[in-house]
Design a protein around this motif. Structure first.
Motif, PDB file in Angstrom:
ATOM      1  N   ARG A   2     -74.217   7.243  36.116  1.00 24.82           N
ATOM      2  CA  ARG A   2     -73.030   6.670  35.511  1.00 24.82           C
ATOM      3  C   ARG A   2     -72.724   5.302  36.122  1.00 24.82           C
ATOM      4  NH1 ARG A   2     -67.633  10.081  35.394  1.00 24.82           N
ATOM      5  NH2 ARG A   2     -68.328  10.781  33.366  1.00 24.82           N
ATOM      6  N   ARG A   3     -72.903   5.167  37.430  1.00 24.79           N
ATOM      7  CA  ARG A   3     -72.634   3.900  38.102  1.00 24.79           C
ATOM      8  C   ARG A   3     -73.577   2.807  37.607  1.00 24.79           C
ATOM      9  NH1 ARG A   3     -71.677   5.495  44.427  1.00 24.79           N
ATOM     10  NH2 ARG A   3     -69.688   6.557  44.092  1.00 24.79           N
ATOM     11  N   ALA A   4     -74.815   3.147  37.390  1.00 26.06           N
ATOM     12  CA  ALA A   4     -75.782   2.162  36.901  1.00 26.06           C
ATOM     13  C   ALA A   4     -75.401   1.660  35.514  1.00 26.06           C
ATOM     14  CB  ALA A   4     -77.187   2.769  36.874  1.00 26.06           C
ATOM     15  N   VAL A   5     -74.940   2.556  34.652  1.00 29.54           N
ATOM     16  CA  VAL A   5     -74.523   2.171  33.308  1.00 29.54           C
ATOM     17  C   VAL A   5     -73.288   1.271  33.378  1.00 29.54           C
ATOM     18  CG1 VAL A   5     -73.603   3.037  31.114  1.00 29.54           C
ATOM     19  CG2 VAL A   5     -75.544   4.183  32.189  1.00 29.54           C
ATOM     20  N   VAL A   6     -72.334   1.619  34.207  1.00 30.10           N
ATOM     21  CA  VAL A   6     -71.116   0.821  34.351  1.00 30.10           C
ATOM     22  C   VAL A   6     -71.452  -0.555  34.939  1.00 30.10           C
ATOM     23  CG1 VAL A   6     -68.900   0.666  35.560  1.00 30.10           C
ATOM     24  CG2 VAL A   6     -69.586   2.814  34.503  1.00 30.10           C
ATOM     25  N   ALA A   7     -72.301  -0.586  35.940  1.00 31.77           N
ATOM     26  CA  ALA A   7     -72.680  -1.858  36.562  1.00 31.77           C
ATOM     27  C   ALA A   7     -73.427  -2.746  35.572  1.00 31.77           C
ATOM     28  CB  ALA A   7     -73.539  -1.608  37.792  1.00 31.77           C
TER      29      ALA A   7
END
Length: 147
Positions: A2-7
């Motif tokens: 999820r963090r990779a998608v948000v970043a």
């Protein structure tokens, strides 16, 4: 994950925003009041444009503009105020690289000037000094035609 998608989404949004804010023309080239040591009244009188011809008709020689790589000077031909041709009178030619840059940059600048019908044109990538000299010389020629 999820963090990779948000970043990735955040970075993409930032890049799009920065590209949208990028000016179309460099600020120094966008103003018509670009003047430098080589600018000022031209010692070269316009050719053509005989008395009785409409204002802005004839061939007008721009000021020679010294750049870090050599002098740039153009002459513009106008018919009833419209740019019909730009002839490069002087271009940087101190070495092979200068000639190479001039050979690809100057035709593009001429094409843009005729298309834009003004000196408000984009610089050619890799030829920023030559582009600035071209724009300044072209603007001085247009000032003569309209002044």
């Amino acid at each position: 994950m999820r963090r990779a998608v948000v970043a990735t989404t955040g970075i993409s949004a930032l890049v799009v925003t920065l590209l949208a804010l990028k000016p179309h023309q460099p600020p120094a080239l966008a103003s018509g009041a670009i003047r430098g040591p080589a600018a000022g009244p031209s010692a070269h009188p316009p050719t053509g444009g005989a008395s009785g011809a409409p204002a802005g008709t004839g061939t007008f020689t721009g000021d020679p503009v010294d750049t870090s790589y050599g002098t740039v000077q153009v002459a513009v031909t106008l018919a009833k105020g419209r740019i019909t041709a730009v002839k490069v009178l002087r271009a940087p030619d101190g070495n092979g690289r200068d000639r190479q840059i001039a050979s690809y940059a100057l035709p593009r600048l001429t094409q843009e000037a005729i298309g834009a019908q003004s000196a408000h044109i984009d610089a050619v990538s890799g030829a920023s000094y030559t582009s600035q000299g071209y724009v300044r010389s072209l603007q001085s020629a247009l000032d003569q035609a309209h002044g």
